[in-house]
Scaffold this motif. Sequence first.
Motif, PDB file in Angstrom:
ATOM      1  N   HIS A   1       0.915  -1.009  -0.048  1.00 31.79           N
ATOM      2  CA  HIS A   1      -0.219  -0.101   0.168  1.00 31.79           C
ATOM      3  C   HIS A   1       1.170   1.359   0.259  1.00 31.79           C
ATOM      4  CE1 HIS A   1       0.596   0.427   4.487  1.00 31.79           C
ATOM      5  NE2 HIS A   1       1.177  -0.635   4.459  1.00 31.79           N
TER       6      HIS A   1
ATOM      7  N   ASN B   1      -5.425  -1.167  -3.601  1.00 31.26           N
ATOM      8  CA  ASN B   1      -4.290  -0.367  -2.556  1.00 31.26           C
ATOM      9  C   ASN B   1      -4.159   1.341  -3.070  1.00 31.26           C
ATOM     10  OD1 ASN B   1      -5.353  -1.056   0.238  1.00 31.26           O
ATOM     11  ND2 ASN B   1      -3.628  -2.604   0.060  1.00 31.26           N
TER      12      ASN B   1
ATOM     13  N   ILE C   1     -13.885   5.806  -2.374  1.00 28.34           N
ATOM     14  CA  ILE C   1     -12.648   4.363  -1.599  1.00 28.34           C
ATOM     15  C   ILE C   1     -11.533   4.710  -2.026  1.00 28.34           C
ATOM     16  CG2 ILE C   1     -12.089   2.405  -2.594  1.00 28.34           C
ATOM     17  CD1 ILE C   1     -14.810   1.530  -2.813  1.00 28.34           C
TER      18      ILE C   1
ATOM     19  N   GLN D   1     -10.478   6.855   1.081  1.00 34.97           N
ATOM     20  CA  GLN D   1     -10.367   6.732   2.457  1.00 34.97           C
ATOM     21  C   GLN D   1      -9.099   5.266   2.471  1.00 34.97           C
ATOM     22  OE1 GLN D   1     -13.987   4.226   2.940  1.00 34.97           O
ATOM     23  NE2 GLN D   1     -14.742   6.252   2.373  1.00 34.97           N
ATOM     24  N   ARG D   2      -8.803   5.098   1.577  1.00 35.16           N
ATOM     25  CA  ARG D   2      -7.678   4.361   1.314  1.00 35.16           C
ATOM     26  C   ARG D   2      -6.278   4.901   2.282  1.00 35.16           C
ATOM     27  NH1 ARG D   2      -7.184   2.788  -5.069  1.00 35.16           N
ATOM     28  NH2 ARG D   2      -5.496   4.825  -5.516  1.00 35.16           N
ATOM     29  N   HIS D   3      -5.940   6.122   1.471  1.00 30.95           N
ATOM     30  CA  HIS D   3      -4.322   7.091   1.923  1.00 30.95           C
ATOM     31  C   HIS D   3      -4.184   6.700   3.469  1.00 30.95           C
ATOM     32  CE1 HIS D   3      -3.911   8.556  -1.910  1.00 30.95           C
ATOM     33  NE2 HIS D   3      -5.228   8.859  -1.454  1.00 30.95           N
TER      34      HIS D   3
ATOM     35  N   ASN E   1      -6.075   4.603   5.630  1.00 27.68           N
ATOM     36  CA  ASN E   1      -6.374   3.120   6.441  1.00 27.68           C
ATOM     37  C   ASN E   1      -6.411   1.925   5.262  1.00 27.68           C
ATOM     38  OD1 ASN E   1      -7.640   1.391   7.577  1.00 27.68           O
ATOM     39  ND2 ASN E   1      -9.594   1.768   7.478  1.00 27.68           N
ATOM     40  N   PRO E   2      -5.034   1.527   4.618  1.00 27.61           N
ATOM     41  CA  PRO E   2      -5.303   0.846   3.056  1.00 27.61           C
ATOM     42  C   PRO E   2      -5.925  -0.251   3.742  1.00 27.61           C
ATOM     43  CG  PRO E   2      -3.372   0.953   4.529  1.00 27.61           C
ATOM     44  CD  PRO E   2      -3.790   1.697   4.947  1.00 27.61           C
ATOM     45  N   PHE E   3      -5.900  -0.844   2.758  1.00 29.16           N
ATOM     46  CA  PHE E   3      -7.105  -2.782   2.594  1.00 29.16           C
ATOM     47  C   PHE E   3      -5.756  -3.636   2.915  1.00 29.16           C
ATOM     48  CE2 PHE E   3      -8.729   0.017  -0.615  1.00 29.16           C
ATOM     49  CZ  PHE E   3     -10.398   0.237  -0.106  1.00 29.16           C
TER      50      PHE E   3
ATOM     51  N   PHE F   1     -12.008  -4.619   1.401  1.00 27.60           N
ATOM     52  CA  PHE F   1     -11.813  -3.684   0.470  1.00 27.60           C
ATOM     53  C   PHE F   1     -13.999  -3.585   0.087  1.00 27.60           C
ATOM     54  CE2 PHE F   1     -12.442  -3.337  -3.986  1.00 27.60           C
ATOM     55  CZ  PHE F   1     -12.273  -2.960  -3.982  1.00 27.60           C
TER      56      PHE F   1
ATOM     57  N   ARG G   1     -16.171  -2.548   2.551  1.00 24.48           N
ATOM     58  CA  ARG G   1     -16.370  -1.138   2.393  1.00 24.48           C
ATOM     59  C   ARG G   1     -16.602  -0.239   1.233  1.00 24.48           C
ATOM     60  NH1 ARG G   1     -10.580   1.810   4.366  1.00 24.48           N
ATOM     61  NH2 ARG G   1      -9.362  -0.451   5.026  1.00 24.48           N
TER      62      ARG G   1
ATOM     63  N   VAL H   1      -4.349  -7.351  -2.762  1.00 25.80           N
ATOM     64  CA  VAL H   1      -3.957  -6.220  -1.942  1.00 25.80           C
ATOM     65  C   VAL H   1      -2.278  -6.093  -2.264  1.00 25.80           C
ATOM     66  CG1 VAL H   1      -6.019  -6.019  -0.055  1.00 25.80           C
ATOM     67  CG2 VAL H   1      -4.038  -7.625   0.372  1.00 25.80           C
TER      68      VAL H   1
END
Length: 303
Positions: A72, A209, A231, A234-236, A238-240, A246, A249, A264
């Motif tokens: 990520h 990611n 999405i 958000q992942r910046h 809180n990565p999957f 995934f 969310r 991932v």
Amino acid sequence: MKHQRGVAIIIVILIVALATSLSVYVLNQQTLWQRQVEASFDRGQAKRLSLAGLDWARAILADDGRNNNVDHEGELWAKRLPAMPVEGGEILGFIEDRQGLFNLNNLVLNGSSVPAYVAQFQRLLNMLGLPGELALNLADWLDSDNTPQLAGGAEDSYYLSLPRPYRCANRPLTEIGELSLVKGFDASIIKQLRPYVSVLPSPTTINVNFSPAEVLAAVIEKLPLSDARAIVLQRHNNPFKSIDEFKSRLPNGGRDISVTDLSVSSQYFWVTGKTKVGNAQITAQALLQRTSTWPRVLWQNIQ
């Protein structure tokens, strides 16, 4: 006598002028030679530093692969560090994921086009404002048969009719620039596609990611682009950690959405290094494949 003395003086002046010119010429040649030697030395030093930087990238990716199986944007290898000083110059390098992008070679498997991936690429093209028929043209370029796609496409019959005829490649792409040979693709279209596509030597999954929102919306058929952009934001922070996370969310927990061929983790990475020593500047680029032992260099260019 006066005339002879005058001639003699003129001859002396000419000899002195000639000697001076020769001295200046020799001095200039020596200076030029010295600069060439220095430039050659600086370039050689910069090239050696670039190769060392590539080995550093391989080492950090190997270490990361041994420690975890999730890739990520927050990992050490993915961070862009400032230029580091070296003797007489500086070196700057960074590593980029390549599996968050849509792999164009996924369009064909074992010589035959894969309709699901062709449809995904068509959706990506449409989101970018490009004609969907480009996906059919590329599938024909890659597949091993000589039959155009039912709804379009182009095979040997088209390319052999051009003013400068050539045949379909009938094999995977080796680099994105080859698209210029495919019907409908030009420099502006290739430039527009670069942030979203990759050219990798084997079928790959999409690392969620790293995927741009457009790629996520293209490979997940019922995912709206607006949700894909949310999405990505958000992942910046809180990565999957898994595909199940995934899915959880996604809208409605992903119950109405197919999420096949996602992951991932990544195997393929793009390394760029820029080295400056004296007046010499070297740019090195390489495509790496991370294996269970040591990352392989699949392609590199140093100039």
